[in-house]
Enzyme design. Structure first.
Site, mmCIF file in Angstrom:
data_model
loop_
_atom_site.group_PDB
_atom_site.id
_atom_site.type_symbol
_atom_site.label_atom_id
_atom_site.label_comp_id
_atom_site.label_asym_id
_atom_site.label_seq_id
_atom_site.Cartn_x
_atom_site.Cartn_y
_atom_site.Cartn_z
ATOM 1 N N CYS A 159 0.815 -1.212 0.000
ATOM 2 C CA CYS A 159 0.000 0.000 0.000
ATOM 3 C C CYS A 159 0.851 1.265 0.000
ATOM 4 O O CYS A 159 0.542 2.242 -0.697
ATOM 5 C CB CYS A 159 -0.944 -0.008 1.195
ATOM 6 S SG CYS A 159 -0.139 -0.247 2.791
ATOM 7 N N HIS A 272 -2.256 6.550 4.891
ATOM 8 C CA HIS A 272 -0.818 6.658 5.106
ATOM 9 C C HIS A 272 -0.295 7.960 4.509
ATOM 10 O O HIS A 272 -0.783 8.425 3.470
ATOM 11 C CB HIS A 272 -0.077 5.497 4.435
ATOM 12 C CG HIS A 272 -0.317 4.163 5.073
ATOM 13 N ND1 HIS A 272 -0.936 3.991 6.285
ATOM 14 C CD2 HIS A 272 0.006 2.897 4.639
ATOM 15 C CE1 HIS A 272 -0.992 2.712 6.575
ATOM 16 N NE2 HIS A 272 -0.423 2.027 5.609
#
Length: 370
Positions: A159, A272
């Site tokens: 990711c 993130h």
């Protein structure tokens, strides 16, 4: 997202950059849809895959959900209605046209190649099992979709890597790249539902004056940051940090790229963030950089510091696009130095959305083999 009809994309998706990426044409008949399978549908990534299929109007004729013997028979509420979980078997899963593996690497290693064998479905694996296999393409569709053509087993990147490359790839094309330094600030959901639960429970306990327990993370995460994600390697980096290096080199086809990453877990629930420093081959032009990123699919420029606008987890959570901002020349590398900050929803851009976009990019191949 119905058996007989493809749903229209929402207005937000229609007007976003990502809507212009391989969005398949509308089909109305159930016969034109695909049998889509999801293994691990009740997990964080699996449930997001189902949601993305619905929001992007993916042509689903039948949705089949697979799980363990213990999960078999359970009903999962989806945009297609309640779907009963089937006990996984290779034979049953091979009856699909495309299947998303939203499970751990051990499961994928055991079953991935058998599922993708001749006559089987297109297999899109969200684990790390095949990412660095020379035989399996590692794909971010906006960057290297052609690498997936002709393959029946395709790996979804880490990711953190996927979020980084959405902003990095247009800049490499524009300025070239000599080296990169990346610091990541990763949400608790990167460790799944147990990680989120440990954070929220720990926050409650801390505010109540109780001791904080930690089982998922190496240390208590509330009111803390932990510079440790995954296992430490002999070179002093963690495996998470090396994944960013290895996968960036593979996807960008830059096998010798010097890239150093430091990965930090932070006490946020989702999305993130990454601080990126580049040394480029050509002098940096900030106006050209902004224009390239504004035109890049899947990217939204949020760069207006005077008005307190920059990428943040709060604004990127639930968003298909990756936010990029804090764009400036880097004093260390001079004219060829560049800094920026990027933030993206790792369950979407870093997992579920990327997986569905891979399937969309290969729609004709899926149709030809269905």
């Amino acid at each position: 997202f119905r058996p007989a009809f493809r749903a229209s994309p929402t207005r937000a998706i229609q007007h976003s950059h990502i809507a212009r990426v391989a969005l398949p044409s509308r089909i109305t008949a159930a016969a034109d849809g695909q049998v889509v399978g999801v293994v691990g549908a009740t997990g964080a990534v699996g449930s997001e895959v189902i949601g993305v299929l619905a929001k992007r109007g993916y042509p689903v004729s039948t949705l089949r959900l697979f799980g363990s013997e213990r999960s078999a028979g359970k009903k999962v509420t989806t945009p297609l209605g309640d779907v009963e979980v089937e006990a996984f078997s290779v034979d049953a899963a091979r009856e699909t046209d495309v299947i998303f593996l939203c499970v751990d690497g051990d499961f994928s290693k055991e079953h991935g190649e058998a599922l993708a064998a001749k006559g089987g479905p297109l297999v899109i694996d969200n684990s790390s099992a095949f990412r660095m296999s020379a035989k399996v393409p590692l794909v971010v569709p906006e960057i290297n979709a052609n690498a997936a053509k002709g393959s029946r087993l395709i790996a979804n990147p880490n990711c953190t890597t996927a979020i980084l490359l959405m902003a990095l790839a247009p800049l490499v094309k524009l300025f070239g790249l000599r080296r990169a330094i990346v610091s990541t600030y990763q949400a608790a959901s990167g460790a799944g539902a147990p990680g989120m639960n440990e954070l929220t429970d720990g926050l409650k306990d801390k505010l109540a004056g109780k001791d904080i327990k930690n089982e998922v993370f190496a240390h208590p995460l509330p009111f803390n940051v932990i510079p440790h994600i995954d296992t430490f390697q002999e070179n002093g980096y963690t495996k998470e940090e090396m994944k960013v290096t290895w996968e960036t080199r593979k996807i960008m086809d830059m096998p010798d790229l010097p890239l150093s990453c430091t990965a930090v877990r932070i006490p946020t629930l989702r999305a993130h963030s990454e601080a990126v420093t580049l040394e480029t081959e050509k002098p940096v032009d900030l106006d050209a950089m902004r224009k390239a990123l504004e035109e890049a699919p899947g990217v939204r420029v949020v760069d207006d510091p005077a008005n307190l606008k920059y990428p943040m987890p709060l604004t990127s959570t639930g968003d298909y696009e990756v936010e990029v901002g804090r764009m400036r020349k880097n004093d260390v590398f001079g004219d060829c130095g560049l800094d920026f900050f990027v933030c993206g929803d790792q369950l979407l851009r870093g997992a579920a959305l990327n997986a569905v976009l891979i399937a969309e990019a290969l729609a004709e191949e899926i149709k030809a083999t269905a």
